[in-house]
Write a protein that holds these residues in place. Structure first.
Motif, short mmCIF file in Angstrom:
data_model
loop_
_atom_site.label_atom_id
_atom_site.label_comp_id
_atom_site.label_asym_id
_atom_site.label_seq_id
_atom_site.Cartn_x
_atom_site.Cartn_y
_atom_site.Cartn_z
N MET A 1 0.84 -1.20 0.00
CA MET A 1 0.00 0.00 0.00
C MET A 1 0.88 1.25 0.00
O MET A 1 1.84 1.34 0.76
N LEU A 2 0.51 2.21 -0.86
CA LEU A 2 1.26 3.47 -0.91
C LEU A 2 1.04 4.25 0.38
O LEU A 2 -0.06 4.30 0.92
N LEU A 3 2.11 4.89 0.89
CA LEU A 3 2.04 5.60 2.16
C LEU A 3 1.02 6.75 2.14
O LEU A 3 0.47 7.11 3.18
N LYS A 4 0.77 7.31 0.96
CA LYS A 4 -0.18 8.43 0.89
C LYS A 4 -1.60 7.99 1.23
O LYS A 4 -2.46 8.83 1.58
N TYR A 5 -1.88 6.69 1.12
CA TYR A 5 -3.21 6.18 1.46
C TYR A 5 -3.31 5.71 2.91
O TYR A 5 -4.39 5.33 3.37
N LEU A 6 -2.19 5.73 3.63
CA LEU A 6 -2.17 5.20 4.99
C LEU A 6 -3.14 5.94 5.92
O LEU A 6 -3.86 5.28 6.68
N PRO A 7 -3.21 7.29 5.92
CA PRO A 7 -4.16 7.97 6.81
C PRO A 7 -5.62 7.55 6.57
O PRO A 7 -6.39 7.37 7.51
N VAL A 8 -5.98 7.37 5.30
CA VAL A 8 -7.35 6.94 4.96
C VAL A 8 -7.60 5.53 5.50
O VAL A 8 -8.65 5.25 6.10
N PHE A 9 -6.62 4.66 5.31
CA PHE A 9 -6.73 3.29 5.79
C PHE A 9 -6.88 3.26 7.31
O PHE A 9 -7.71 2.50 7.85
N VAL A 10 -6.11 4.07 8.03
CA VAL A 10 -6.16 4.10 9.50
C VAL A 10 -7.51 4.60 9.98
O VAL A 10 -8.11 4.04 10.90
N ILE A 11 -8.04 5.66 9.36
CA ILE A 11 -9.34 6.22 9.76
C ILE A 11 -10.46 5.20 9.53
O ILE A 11 -11.32 5.00 10.40
N LEU A 12 -10.43 4.54 8.39
CA LEU A 12 -11.45 3.53 8.09
C LEU A 12 -11.33 2.34 9.03
O LEU A 12 -12.34 1.75 9.45
N SER A 13 -10.10 1.97 9.40
CA SER A 13 -9.88 0.87 10.33
C SER A 13 -10.41 1.21 11.71
O SER A 13 -10.98 0.36 12.41
N LEU A 14 -10.24 2.46 12.13
CA LEU A 14 -10.77 2.92 13.41
C LEU A 14 -12.29 2.86 13.41
O LEU A 14 -12.91 2.40 14.39
N LEU A 15 -12.90 3.29 12.31
CA LEU A 15 -14.37 3.22 12.20
C LEU A 15 -14.84 1.77 12.27
O LEU A 15 -15.85 1.47 12.94
N ALA A 16 -14.11 0.88 11.61
CA ALA A 16 -14.45 -0.54 11.65
C ALA A 16 -14.38 -1.09 13.07
O ALA A 16 -15.23 -1.88 13.50
N GLU A 17 -13.38 -0.65 13.83
CA GLU A 17 -13.22 -1.12 15.21
C GLU A 17 -14.35 -0.61 16.10
O GLU A 17 -14.88 -1.36 16.93
N ALA A 35 -9.94 -3.42 3.88
CA ALA A 35 -8.57 -3.79 3.53
C ALA A 35 -8.46 -4.32 2.11
O ALA A 35 -7.40 -4.19 1.48
N ASN A 36 -9.57 -4.87 1.59
CA ASN A 36 -9.55 -5.40 0.22
C ASN A 36 -9.30 -4.30 -0.82
O ASN A 36 -8.87 -4.59 -1.94
N PHE A 37 -9.57 -3.05 -0.45
CA PHE A 37 -9.31 -1.94 -1.38
C PHE A 37 -7.82 -1.61 -1.45
O PHE A 37 -7.36 -0.97 -2.40
N PHE A 38 -7.04 -2.05 -0.45
CA PHE A 38 -5.64 -1.68 -0.35
C PHE A 38 -4.66 -2.84 -0.57
O PHE A 38 -3.50 -2.61 -0.88
N PHE A 39 -5.14 -4.08 -0.35
CA PHE A 39 -4.24 -5.24 -0.40
C PHE A 39 -4.89 -6.38 -1.19
O PHE A 39 -6.11 -6.39 -1.39
N ASP A 40 -4.07 -7.35 -1.60
CA ASP A 40 -4.60 -8.55 -2.21
C ASP A 40 -5.29 -9.40 -1.14
O ASP A 40 -5.05 -9.24 0.06
N PHE A 41 -6.17 -10.31 -1.58
CA PHE A 41 -7.04 -11.04 -0.65
C PHE A 41 -6.26 -11.84 0.39
O PHE A 41 -6.60 -11.85 1.57
N GLN A 42 -5.18 -12.52 -0.03
CA GLN A 42 -4.42 -13.33 0.92
C GLN A 42 -3.71 -12.47 1.96
O GLN A 42 -3.63 -12.83 3.14
N SER A 43 -3.20 -11.31 1.54
CA SER A 43 -2.58 -10.38 2.50
C SER A 43 -3.61 -9.87 3.50
O SER A 43 -3.32 -9.71 4.69
N VAL A 44 -4.83 -9.64 3.02
CA VAL A 44 -5.92 -9.19 3.89
C VAL A 44 -6.18 -10.21 4.99
O VAL A 44 -6.35 -9.86 6.16
N LEU A 45 -6.19 -11.49 4.62
CA LEU A 45 -6.42 -12.54 5.61
C LEU A 45 -5.34 -12.53 6.69
O LEU A 45 -5.63 -12.62 7.88
#
Length: 242
Positions: A1-17, A35-45
């Protein structure tokens, strides 16, 4: 995942939690599609299993005063056994077909319990074992089984704090088991490990926020919220694969 997308990923992960805590069935049901938007399926698992270990530890600590020992055993043991089976076969089966089946199952059951408010399933060993086996199998194959466990516990009409603590303890065993198998399947990559400490902080913060929200809603509101969330997850599971 590109670092520029990391803040979006963290915010969405917090909402999920937060949603996973308030819903009582864990964050993976929301975290996996995110996570499927940012990683391949096996990495997501692989990432989900590791992240969820810390998430469930947070819930066990914050909701430690209430859990049902009988349900932990009767639902938890089949879940741990079948998550190992699902995790092993995850590399052989088409996740798209399985997600359709899971989505239809969740939509049907959540609508049933929303329309017939007085309907409840007796927390017998047989019913708990079936729910545990299905949730474990789903967790191993798709990365998330919390919705099935949630619908089972909602059907039992368990008090909300006991619901969350019981679900978290079972989920911890499930995640520990599948983490081992995902590791040997090659789903955990060194390039993704930097996310783990970030997600640990996210899981603790999200659980704390979720607990604060739960303190301000009634038992009936909690049950309705759980069923509505599961209904939404079911629709998302179906629509996301169209």
């Amino acid at each position: 995942m590109l670092l520029k997308y990391l803040p979006v990923f963290v915010i969405l992960s917090l909402l999920a939690e937060v949603l996973g805590t308030v819903g009582g069935f864990g964050s993976s049901v929301f975290f996996v599609p995110i996570a499927n938007f940012f990683f391949d399926f096996q990495s997501v698992l692989g990432i989900t299993a590791l992240y969820h270990l810390s998430s469930n530890m947070s819930k066990i600590v914050l909701f430690r005063k209430g859990f049902d020992k009988k349900i932990v055993l009767t639902l938890g043991i089949p879940a741990v056994v079948f998550v190992s089976v699902g995790a092993y076969f995850s590399k052989f089966l088409d996740p798209k077909i399985l997600t359709y089946i899971l989505g239809g199952f969740l939509i049907g059951l959540s609508l049933l319990f929303l329309m017939f408010r007085e309907l409840a399933v007796k927390p017998k060993a047989k019913n708990a074992m079936i729910g545990g086996a299905l949730s474990g199998l789903s967790a191993g194959l798709l990365g998330t089984g919390g919705a099935i466990r949630g619908i089972t516990l909602a059907a039992f009409k368990i008090e909300k704090d006991k619901f969350i603590a019981t679900s978290a303890i079972i989920d911890f065993g499930v995640d520990f088991s599948r983490s081992i198998i995902y590791y040997f399947n090659g789903y955990m990559h060194k390039r993704d490990l930097y996310l783990i400490p970030i997600l640990i902080v996210v899981s603790i913060l999200g659980t704390w926020i979720g607990k604060r929200i739960l303190n301000n809603i009634s038992q009936e509101q909690f049950r309705s919220f759980v069923l509505v969330l599961i209904l939404i997850v079911g629709f998302i599971s179906v629509v996301s694969n169209v």
